[in-house]
Design a protein around this motif. Structure first.
Motif, PDB file in Angstrom:
ATOM      1  N   THR A   1       0.801  -1.228   0.000  1.00 52.60           N
ATOM      2  CA  THR A   1       0.000   0.000   0.000  1.00 52.60           C
ATOM      3  C   THR A   1       0.829   1.271   0.000  1.00 52.60           C
ATOM      4  O   THR A   1       0.330   2.343  -0.342  1.00 52.60           O
ATOM      5  CB  THR A   1      -0.921   0.035   1.227  1.00 52.60           C
ATOM      6  OG1 THR A   1      -0.122   0.117   2.424  1.00 52.60           O
ATOM      7  CG2 THR A   1      -1.786  -1.216   1.295  1.00 52.60           C
ATOM      8  N   GLN A   2       2.103   1.171   0.441  1.00 53.33           N
ATOM      9  CA  GLN A   2       2.970   2.342   0.589  1.00 53.33           C
ATOM     10  C   GLN A   2       2.384   3.360   1.571  1.00 53.33           C
ATOM     11  O   GLN A   2       2.641   4.554   1.460  1.00 53.33           O
ATOM     12  CB  GLN A   2       3.207   3.007  -0.771  1.00 53.33           C
ATOM     13  CG  GLN A   2       3.920   2.113  -1.770  1.00 53.33           C
ATOM     14  CD  GLN A   2       5.300   1.703  -1.288  1.00 53.33           C
ATOM     15  OE1 GLN A   2       6.149   2.546  -0.989  1.00 53.33           O
ATOM     16  NE2 GLN A   2       5.547   0.405  -1.181  1.00 53.33           N
ATOM     17  N   GLN A   3       1.630   2.874   2.561  1.00 53.25           N
ATOM     18  CA  GLN A   3       1.010   3.748   3.557  1.00 53.25           C
ATOM     19  C   GLN A   3       1.646   3.511   4.928  1.00 53.25           C
ATOM     20  O   GLN A   3       0.964   3.256   5.910  1.00 53.25           O
ATOM     21  CB  GLN A   3      -0.506   3.502   3.616  1.00 53.25           C
ATOM     22  CG  GLN A   3      -1.244   3.814   2.338  1.00 53.25           C
ATOM     23  CD  GLN A   3      -1.170   5.295   1.992  1.00 53.25           C
ATOM     24  OE1 GLN A   3      -1.351   6.172   2.841  1.00 53.25           O
ATOM     25  NE2 GLN A   3      -0.890   5.584   0.727  1.00 53.25           N
TER      26      GLN A   3
ATOM     27  N   ILE B   1      -0.062   3.287   8.790  1.00 51.39           N
ATOM     28  CA  ILE B   1       0.026   2.053   9.580  1.00 51.39           C
ATOM     29  C   ILE B   1       0.617   2.350  10.955  1.00 51.39           C
ATOM     30  O   ILE B   1       0.151   1.833  11.986  1.00 51.39           O
ATOM     31  CB  ILE B   1       0.854   1.000   8.822  1.00 51.39           C
ATOM     32  CG1 ILE B   1       0.065   0.485   7.621  1.00 51.39           C
ATOM     33  CG2 ILE B   1       1.253  -0.155   9.741  1.00 51.39           C
ATOM     34  CD1 ILE B   1       0.845  -0.430   6.706  1.00 51.39           C
ATOM     35  N   ILE B   2       1.641   3.190  10.988  1.00 52.29           N
ATOM     36  CA  ILE B   2       2.264   3.562  12.265  1.00 52.29           C
ATOM     37  C   ILE B   2       1.265   4.274  13.172  1.00 52.29           C
ATOM     38  O   ILE B   2       1.157   3.976  14.365  1.00 52.29           O
ATOM     39  CB  ILE B   2       3.501   4.444  12.006  1.00 52.29           C
ATOM     40  CG1 ILE B   2       4.621   3.597  11.382  1.00 52.29           C
ATOM     41  CG2 ILE B   2       3.985   5.098  13.298  1.00 52.29           C
ATOM     42  CD1 ILE B   2       5.771   4.411  10.841  1.00 52.29           C
ATOM     43  N   ARG B   3       0.518   5.218  12.606  1.00 56.00           N
ATOM     44  CA  ARG B   3      -0.441   5.979  13.417  1.00 56.00           C
ATOM     45  C   ARG B   3      -1.562   5.093  13.937  1.00 56.00           C
ATOM     46  O   ARG B   3      -1.874   5.109  15.139  1.00 56.00           O
ATOM     47  CB  ARG B   3      -1.008   7.128  12.582  1.00 56.00           C
ATOM     48  CG  ARG B   3      -0.001   8.239  12.325  1.00 56.00           C
ATOM     49  CD  ARG B   3      -0.515   9.225  11.294  1.00 56.00           C
ATOM     50  NE  ARG B   3       0.433  10.324  11.088  1.00 56.00           N
ATOM     51  CZ  ARG B   3       0.338  11.214  10.099  1.00 56.00           C
ATOM     52  NH1 ARG B   3      -0.656  11.122   9.227  1.00 56.00           N
ATOM     53  NH2 ARG B   3       1.223  12.174   9.985  1.00 56.00           N
TER      54      ARG B   3
ATOM     55  N   ILE C   1       6.363  10.378   3.599  1.00 57.88           N
ATOM     56  CA  ILE C   1       7.497  10.489   2.682  1.00 57.88           C
ATOM     57  C   ILE C   1       7.466   9.281   1.765  1.00 57.88           C
ATOM     58  O   ILE C   1       7.216   8.159   2.206  1.00 57.88           O
ATOM     59  CB  ILE C   1       8.837  10.575   3.448  1.00 57.88           C
ATOM     60  CG1 ILE C   1       9.999  10.719   2.452  1.00 57.88           C
ATOM     61  CG2 ILE C   1       9.036   9.381   4.367  1.00 57.88           C
ATOM     62  CD1 ILE C   1      11.326  11.016   3.125  1.00 57.88           C
ATOM     63  N   ALA C   2       7.692   9.510   0.484  1.00 59.14           N
ATOM     64  CA  ALA C   2       7.644   8.422  -0.491  1.00 59.14           C
ATOM     65  C   ALA C   2       8.950   7.646  -0.455  1.00 59.14           C
ATOM     66  O   ALA C   2      10.041   8.220  -0.498  1.00 59.14           O
ATOM     67  CB  ALA C   2       7.402   8.986  -1.888  1.00 59.14           C
ATOM     68  N   LEU C   3       8.829   6.330  -0.348  1.00 65.89           N
ATOM     69  CA  LEU C   3      10.003   5.470  -0.395  1.00 65.89           C
ATOM     70  C   LEU C   3      10.487   5.370  -1.827  1.00 65.89           C
ATOM     71  O   LEU C   3       9.699   5.180  -2.754  1.00 65.89           O
ATOM     72  CB  LEU C   3       9.645   4.071   0.133  1.00 65.89           C
ATOM     73  CG  LEU C   3      10.782   3.043   0.187  1.00 65.89           C
ATOM     74  CD1 LEU C   3      11.822   3.465   1.207  1.00 65.89           C
ATOM     75  CD2 LEU C   3      10.238   1.670   0.510  1.00 65.89           C
ATOM     76  N   ARG C   4      11.796   5.507  -2.032  1.00 69.60           N
ATOM     77  CA  ARG C   4      12.357   5.353  -3.357  1.00 69.60           C
ATOM     78  C   ARG C   4      12.386   3.877  -3.708  1.00 69.60           C
ATOM     79  O   ARG C   4      13.305   3.148  -3.340  1.00 69.60           O
ATOM     80  CB  ARG C   4      13.769   5.964  -3.394  1.00 69.60           C
ATOM     81  CG  ARG C   4      13.768   7.465  -3.318  1.00 69.60           C
ATOM     82  CD  ARG C   4      15.150   8.025  -3.115  1.00 69.60           C
ATOM     83  NE  ARG C   4      15.628   7.827  -1.752  1.00 69.60           N
ATOM     84  CZ  ARG C   4      15.314   8.614  -0.745  1.00 69.60           C
ATOM     85  NH1 ARG C   4      14.518   9.650  -0.933  1.00 69.60           N
ATOM     86  NH2 ARG C   4      15.776   8.383   0.455  1.00 69.60           N
ATOM     87  N   GLU C   5      11.342   3.454  -4.429  1.00 72.19           N
ATOM     88  CA  GLU C   5      11.158   2.032  -4.696  1.00 72.19           C
ATOM     89  C   GLU C   5      12.078   1.539  -5.807  1.00 72.19           C
ATOM     90  O   GLU C   5      12.222   2.180  -6.843  1.00 72.19           O
ATOM     91  CB  GLU C   5       9.705   1.754  -5.095  1.00 72.19           C
ATOM     92  CG  GLU C   5       8.743   1.821  -3.932  1.00 72.19           C
ATOM     93  CD  GLU C   5       8.842   0.593  -3.044  1.00 72.19           C
ATOM     94  OE1 GLU C   5       9.480  -0.394  -3.458  1.00 72.19           O
ATOM     95  OE2 GLU C   5       8.291   0.632  -1.939  1.00 72.19           O
TER      96      GLU C   5
END
Length: 398
Positions: free
Chosen positions: A75-77, A81-83, A189-193
């Motif tokens: 999901t890249q979320q 998920i942390i919150r 922040i977007a992970l550099r996939e």
């Protein structure tokens, strides 16, 4: 005022917001690890019961991080998920105030830790993403987690000589709430996939060096299981140390850990990961033997606690770097989760269970067996651990 300290390499790095999360997360650990067993004993539970409930806390770490890591990669979320994980853990832990029966505590602990264990591996990914090429500075942020642990363990050690340890859940619930509030301060922040190919994650896991690393990590944390579960009881019940002194000894160990995190970027540049891990395993074995043989001599307990700098501090920083190098971007969440679940989860849970079984027979024998586990991990690492120095395997494998 800038969010980055003068030592930060990039003004975009939200140093204090990242650090505050680690601080409050490990305040929970600083409350749970030293005093949860003491709290359960105050409720009248046996060493076996303490071992079982403590093992559940660690055992949910086998399943939960892998599920949440898979979900985060899909999901890249991660921040969501942390919150949600932080606030859900807070809500479920509040069930401790409803009842303290064994079955109810098992249910509450299982539910609370399923969400709590969603949090840290995903936050490690976010931290490393912010750091980018300055990943060697991870320890300078992570050290605030150690500071949080010290603050909690020493404050509570002093308070529990005045107040009843029955107030412990109040402090844990407060820290859990602060974790959630801290996570709100961060922006996604977007992970550099990296590109992804089917089966890439498991091809990395099946590499001989990675299998050796995971087995070594399992044994290392197995050896820590009885320490995390019973060390406070060992000092207070077996050797008549006060809660304040016990808290100071816990705090001393983590102060040594903080010192290591401050210089870890230099150690990673100077020594290979293999060399550092072999040293860690020797130090860990010595530490457990000192605790087993010389608990009545506080200067030697001080030495044993200072060795926490190696048995946890160096070990954790090197392990995070191993996972980063091998799993890169595309499978980084799952890589962090797998490491967490097999080491702190499966290893720590089995250590807590074995400690619960052996403790009433011989506390000293329990710690000697922990030393044997560390020695076995050393030989496994010596024979099979040859990590690549620089290349991120993920980049070629996926």
């Amino acid at each position: 005022m800038s969010d980055s300290p003068s030592s930060a390499a990039s003004p975009a790095l939200p140093y204090w917001r990242l650090s505050s999360f680690y601080f409050f997360y490990f305040c929970v650990v600083g409350a749970m690890v030293p005093y949860w067993g003491v709290y359960l004993k105050s409720l009248g539970y046996s060493s076996r019961d303490v071992g079982i409930i403590s093992a559940i806390i660690l055992g949910t770490r086998i399943v939960a991080p892998n599920f949440w890591g898979w979900l985060a990669d899909r999901t890249q979320q991660r921040l969501h998920i942390i919150r949600w994980g932080s606030f859900a853990a807070c809500a479920f832990f509040a069930g401790v105030f409803v009842d303290q029966s064994f079955v109810w505590l098992v249910v509450v602990v299982s539910a609370y830790t399923f969400f709590w264990h969603a949090v840290l591996p995903q936050f490690e990914v976010i931290t490393l993403t912010y750091l980018a090429k300055d990943h060697h500075r991870y320890g300078q942020i992570r050290l605030w987690g150690s500071v949080g642990f010290i603050a909690a363990v020493m404050l509570l050690g002093w308070l529990f000589d005045i107040l009843s340890v029955r107030y412990l859940p109040v402090f844990i619930l407060t820290f859990l709430l602060l974790i959630g509030l801290s996570s709100i301060s961060l922006k996604p922040i977007a992970l550099r996939e990296a590109s992804r190919t089917p089966g890439g994650f498991w091809r990395i896991v099946r590499q001989p060096t990675m299998l050796c690393f995971l087995l070594m990590s399992f044994l290392l944390q197995l050896s820590h299981g009885p320490y995390y579960t019973f060390y406070s009881l060992y000092l207070i019940d077996n050797h008549n140390y006060s809660s304040a002194v016990t808290g100071l000894l816990w705090g001393l160990g983590v102060m040594a850990e903080v010192m290591v995190f401050m210089v870890m970027h230099h150690l990673l540049r100077r020594f290979s990961l293999r060399t550092l891990l072999l040293w860690v395993l020797v130090v860990t074995g010595i530490r457990w033997c000192l605790i087993a043989a010389f608990a009545e001599y506080w200067p030697l307990l001080v030495v044993a606690q200072l060795l926490h700098a190696g048995s946890f501090g160096v070990a954790h920083a090197v392990s995070i770097e191993m996972v980063r190098r091998y799993f890169g971007g595309a499978h980084q969440s799952q890589g962090q989760a797998l490491y967490s679940s097999l080491s702190f989860g499966a290893g720590g849970a089995l250590g807590a269970l074995l400690g619960g079984v052996l403790w009433d027979y011989s506390a000293e024998l329990t710690f000697y067996l922990c030393g044997v586990c560390a020695l076995l991990a050393f030989f496994i690492a010596y024979l099979g651990l040859f990590p690549k120095a620089h290349a991120v395997v993920e980049s070629s494998d996926s």
